[in-house]
Design a protein around this motif. Sequence first.
Motif, short mmCIF file in Angstrom:
data_model
loop_
_atom_site.label_atom_id
_atom_site.label_comp_id
_atom_site.label_asym_id
_atom_site.label_seq_id
_atom_site.Cartn_x
_atom_site.Cartn_y
_atom_site.Cartn_z
N THR A 177 0.81 -1.23 0.00
CA THR A 177 0.00 0.00 0.00
C THR A 177 0.84 1.28 0.00
OG1 THR A 177 -0.12 -0.06 2.43
CG2 THR A 177 -1.89 -1.16 1.20
N ALA A 178 2.16 1.16 -0.06
CA ALA A 178 3.02 2.35 -0.03
C ALA A 178 2.66 3.28 -1.18
CB ALA A 178 4.48 1.93 -0.12
N SER A 179 2.53 4.57 -0.87
CA SER A 179 2.07 5.54 -1.87
C SER A 179 3.18 6.12 -2.72
CB SER A 179 1.32 6.68 -1.16
OG SER A 179 2.17 7.30 -0.21
N ARG A 191 7.79 3.04 0.21
CA ARG A 191 8.03 1.66 -0.21
C ARG A 191 9.38 1.16 0.30
NH1 ARG A 191 7.30 1.67 -6.03
NH2 ARG A 191 9.52 1.52 -6.50
N MET A 192 10.41 1.99 0.19
CA MET A 192 11.73 1.58 0.64
C MET A 192 11.78 1.41 2.17
SD MET A 192 13.73 1.00 -1.91
CE MET A 192 12.28 0.28 -2.69
N ILE A 213 12.20 -7.17 -5.39
CA ILE A 213 10.95 -6.46 -5.70
C ILE A 213 11.05 -4.96 -5.37
CG2 ILE A 213 8.59 -6.15 -4.79
CD1 ILE A 213 8.26 -9.14 -4.88
N GLY A 214 10.48 -4.15 -6.25
CA GLY A 214 10.31 -2.72 -5.98
C GLY A 214 11.53 -1.86 -6.16
N ASN A 215 12.58 -2.40 -6.76
CA ASN A 215 13.81 -1.62 -6.94
C ASN A 215 13.76 -0.82 -8.25
OD1 ASN A 215 14.81 -2.81 -4.58
ND2 ASN A 215 15.69 -4.52 -5.72
N HIS A 216 12.76 0.02 -8.36
CA HIS A 216 12.60 0.79 -9.59
C HIS A 216 11.77 2.03 -9.31
CE1 HIS A 216 8.44 -0.72 -9.72
NE2 HIS A 216 8.94 -1.93 -9.47
N GLU A 217 11.81 2.96 -10.23
CA GLU A 217 10.97 4.16 -10.13
C GLU A 217 9.52 3.78 -10.40
OE1 GLU A 217 11.88 7.15 -9.24
OE2 GLU A 217 14.04 6.75 -9.13
N GLY A 218 8.62 4.64 -9.94
CA GLY A 218 7.21 4.42 -10.20
C GLY A 218 6.60 3.40 -9.25
N GLU A 239 4.23 -7.63 -9.13
CA GLU A 239 4.80 -7.45 -7.79
C GLU A 239 3.70 -7.39 -6.74
OE1 GLU A 239 8.97 -5.02 -8.64
OE2 GLU A 239 7.07 -3.92 -8.60
N LYS A 240 2.64 -6.65 -7.04
CA LYS A 240 1.53 -6.54 -6.09
C LYS A 240 0.86 -7.89 -5.86
CE LYS A 240 0.10 -1.71 -6.26
NZ LYS A 240 -1.04 -0.78 -6.45
#
Length: 202
Positions: A71-73, A78-79, A131-136, A142-143
């Motif tokens: 749910t990180a906005s 997220r990090m 997972i999640g190591n990117h912009e946007g 991933e979700k």
Amino acid sequence: MEEPRTKRPIFTPIVLILLTFSLIGNVFLYSETIQNDQTDRVSQGTEIIQSGNAAIAFMNQAAAQTEALVTASDIAARMTSKSGLLAAYRQSGSVTDFIQEAEDVNGKPFPTAKGGATEFLDQTLASLQAIGNHEGPLTAEEKTYLQGLHQVFDACKKELSAFQHDTINQEQSLLILVDKQWPQIAGKLLEQMKPADHAFKG
């Protein structure tokens, strides 16, 4: 005429003395054995309680941080969630310890393919690192992966909620060794992580 006195054999009192010392020694050794056995049992019970509570803490933290990660906005949130989730994995060894201790008490492994919990933890940790190591925002893949993982963590939390041994002392450490319920909890926990492909494929 006075009869000569019969000399009592000298070895009789010596034998009695030796037997007495032998008996004392045996009693001492037996007492030491009992004491050492109880010490070992207390240590074993303490390890069970500690690993069970550490496993609970891990699953609680993992579930919370996985949900926060989904749910990180923004990337900063997220990090932060991801760092908390990866940090939680420092306690993940308590899960395998808890299951191993239950198998030791049962005298046999659970009827699950080899490496169930270890494989689950290794695969999910490697996936979370990627997972999640990117912009946007997170990708749909991933979700989906994180939501599925969150469900597993939640199910594990539910199974572990039945383990209510938060007091550690000699009495509780000995009592848990005769408790027939907690090994079943460990078995149900393992079932939630039963062998499957838990690696992220995105």
